[in-house]
Design a protein around this motif. Structure first.
Motif, PDB file in Angstrom:
ATOM      1  N   GLU A   1      27.436  41.568  49.148  1.00  0.00           N
ATOM      2  CA  GLU A   1      28.119  41.910  47.903  1.00  0.00           C
ATOM      3  C   GLU A   1      27.562  41.130  46.714  1.00  0.00           C
ATOM      4  OE1 GLU A   1      32.319  41.095  48.020  1.00  0.00           O
ATOM      5  OE2 GLU A   1      32.587  41.489  45.887  1.00  0.00           O
TER       6      GLU A   1
ATOM      7  N   ASP B   1      30.452  45.452  44.075  1.00  0.00           N
ATOM      8  CA  ASP B   1      31.727  45.135  43.454  1.00  0.00           C
ATOM      9  C   ASP B   1      31.641  45.578  41.995  1.00  0.00           C
ATOM     10  OD1 ASP B   1      33.773  43.756  41.958  1.00  0.00           O
ATOM     11  OD2 ASP B   1      34.183  42.652  43.814  1.00  0.00           O
TER      12      ASP B   1
ATOM     13  N   ASN C   1      32.801  43.012  39.501  1.00  0.00           N
ATOM     14  CA  ASN C   1      31.831  41.931  39.325  1.00  0.00           C
ATOM     15  C   ASN C   1      30.672  42.371  38.426  1.00  0.00           C
ATOM     16  OD1 ASN C   1      33.354  40.339  40.966  1.00  0.00           O
ATOM     17  ND2 ASN C   1      31.985  40.401  42.725  1.00  0.00           N
TER      18      ASN C   1
ATOM     19  N   HIS D   1      33.951  47.513  45.824  1.00  0.00           N
ATOM     20  CA  HIS D   1      35.144  46.703  45.569  1.00  0.00           C
ATOM     21  C   HIS D   1      35.632  47.003  44.165  1.00  0.00           C
ATOM     22  CE1 HIS D   1      35.006  42.959  48.450  1.00  0.00           C
ATOM     23  NE2 HIS D   1      35.573  44.013  49.003  1.00  0.00           N
TER      24      HIS D   1
ATOM     25  N   HIS E   1      40.955  38.336  40.363  1.00  0.00           N
ATOM     26  CA  HIS E   1      41.649  39.201  41.341  1.00  0.00           C
ATOM     27  C   HIS E   1      43.171  39.075  41.241  1.00  0.00           C
ATOM     28  CE1 HIS E   1      37.927  39.259  44.240  1.00  0.00           C
ATOM     29  NE2 HIS E   1      37.636  39.598  43.001  1.00  0.00           N
TER      30      HIS E   1
ATOM     31  N   GLU F   1      40.829  44.848  45.800  1.00  0.00           N
ATOM     32  CA  GLU F   1      41.118  43.440  46.126  1.00  0.00           C
ATOM     33  C   GLU F   1      42.175  42.914  45.166  1.00  0.00           C
ATOM     34  OE1 GLU F   1      36.918  42.114  45.271  1.00  0.00           O
ATOM     35  OE2 GLU F   1      37.192  41.145  47.209  1.00  0.00           O
TER      36      GLU F   1
HETATM   37 FE   FE2 Z   1      34.546  41.652  45.625  1.00  0.00          FE
END
Ligand code: FE2
Length: 285
Positions: free
Chosen positions: A141, A174, A177, A205, A220, A247
């Motif tokens: 990831e 992600d 991210n 994600h 998160h 998440e």
């Molecule tokens: Fe993640």
């Protein structure tokens, strides 16, 4: 790595929700379990995971592999991970493209790598060794980052793409991210999506983050923001029906709130992939 049938839409398996998940059906397709939380000899978490696994597919997601570190790989950790994977037969085992410590010191953070040819050779060699030890491809990831290295020679997405191409590992993209790092380092998040090979992406994600004045922090602890949903839409358009996981790790809400975020992701994926009625002439990215 091929593109197996997507697992659908899942959420992270968190202790706060154990009772609710065991009590009745959840409107999610699968759960992601943090590997390290289950590297124990016995007790309730293992018992819960066993019961969840009887009803749902799971994925094991780790935070301690430290694939980018120059310390030797932690063989005892790999033994525990291997035993967990053999016991629970996850759809795949993932961790992060990062390093978490050096010289035996743990930073307790997912730190970014310098994106150099030397670092690339180093990471690819370690991924190949881990995959041989576990007898399966792993999935890596992209992390969110707040610092970058002056000597990086390529963008993160090129580094990630090369790690996947040379090692055969999969990619967990992600989306939050990518968004957080794109703001912190001022790059185009769509260029990131375009730079990642379609066939390597196994999972997405989605998560919420926090605004900290001059930068964004991957916390998160919030719902997914609209800009990240928009980026998710573009990711689905490019990569297709990839398994998606929401998440939520801090200030964890009721399970139903988390479920709602997952249902929203499902709706966006279905809407994005629905064939256009004939004659509208709308293309895909
Ligand atoms: Fe993640």
């Amino acid at each position: 790595m091929g593109h197996p049938k997507s697992l659908g839409h899942g959420v992270g398996l968190r202790r706060d929700h154990f009772d609710r998940i065991l009590a009745g059906p959840a409107r999610v397709d699968w759960f992601e379990a943090i590997s390290e939380n289950f590297m124990v000899a016995g007790g309730r978490p293992l018992d819960v995971l066993t019961r969840v696994r009887e009803r749902y597919p799971i994925v094991l997601h780790g935070v301690s592999l430290s694939i980018g570190s120059v310390d030797p790989l932690d063989e005892a950790y790999l033994d525990r991970l291997d035993a967990l994977a053999k016991r629970f037969e996850p759809a795949w085992v993932s961790d992060h493209l990062c390093w978490t410590g050096v010289g035996g010191h743990q930073a307790h953070d997912l730190l970014p790598l310098p994106y150099t040819v030397q670092a690339l050779d180093h990471v690819v060699g370690r991924v190949l060794r881990v995959q041989e030890r576990l007898g399966r491809p792993i999935v890596l990831e992209n992390v969110s980052s707040y610092v970058a290295y002056a000597h990086s020679a390529m963008p993160e997405w090129e580094f990630l793409a090369e790690v996947a191409r040379r090692s055969g590992c999969g990619i967990l993209l992600d989306i939050n991210n990518i968004y957080v790092s794109s703001k912190n380092h001022r790059f185009d998040p769509r260029a990131y999506l375009q730079g990642v090979p379609k066939e390597a992406v196994r999972q997405f994600h989605l998560a919420g983050h926090s605004k900290k004045g001059t930068f964004l922090l991957d916390t998160h602890d919030h719902p997914v923001i609209d800009e990240v949903w928009d980026l998710y839409r573009d990711a689905v358009r490019r990569f297709g029906p990839v398994a998606t996981l929401v998440e939520w790790d801090d200030r964890i809400p009721e399970f139903e709130r988390l479920e709602q975020e997952s249902i929203r992701a499902r709706g966006i994926q279905e809407e994005t992939l629905r064939p256009e009625p004939a004659g509208t002439g709308k293309g895909t990215a």
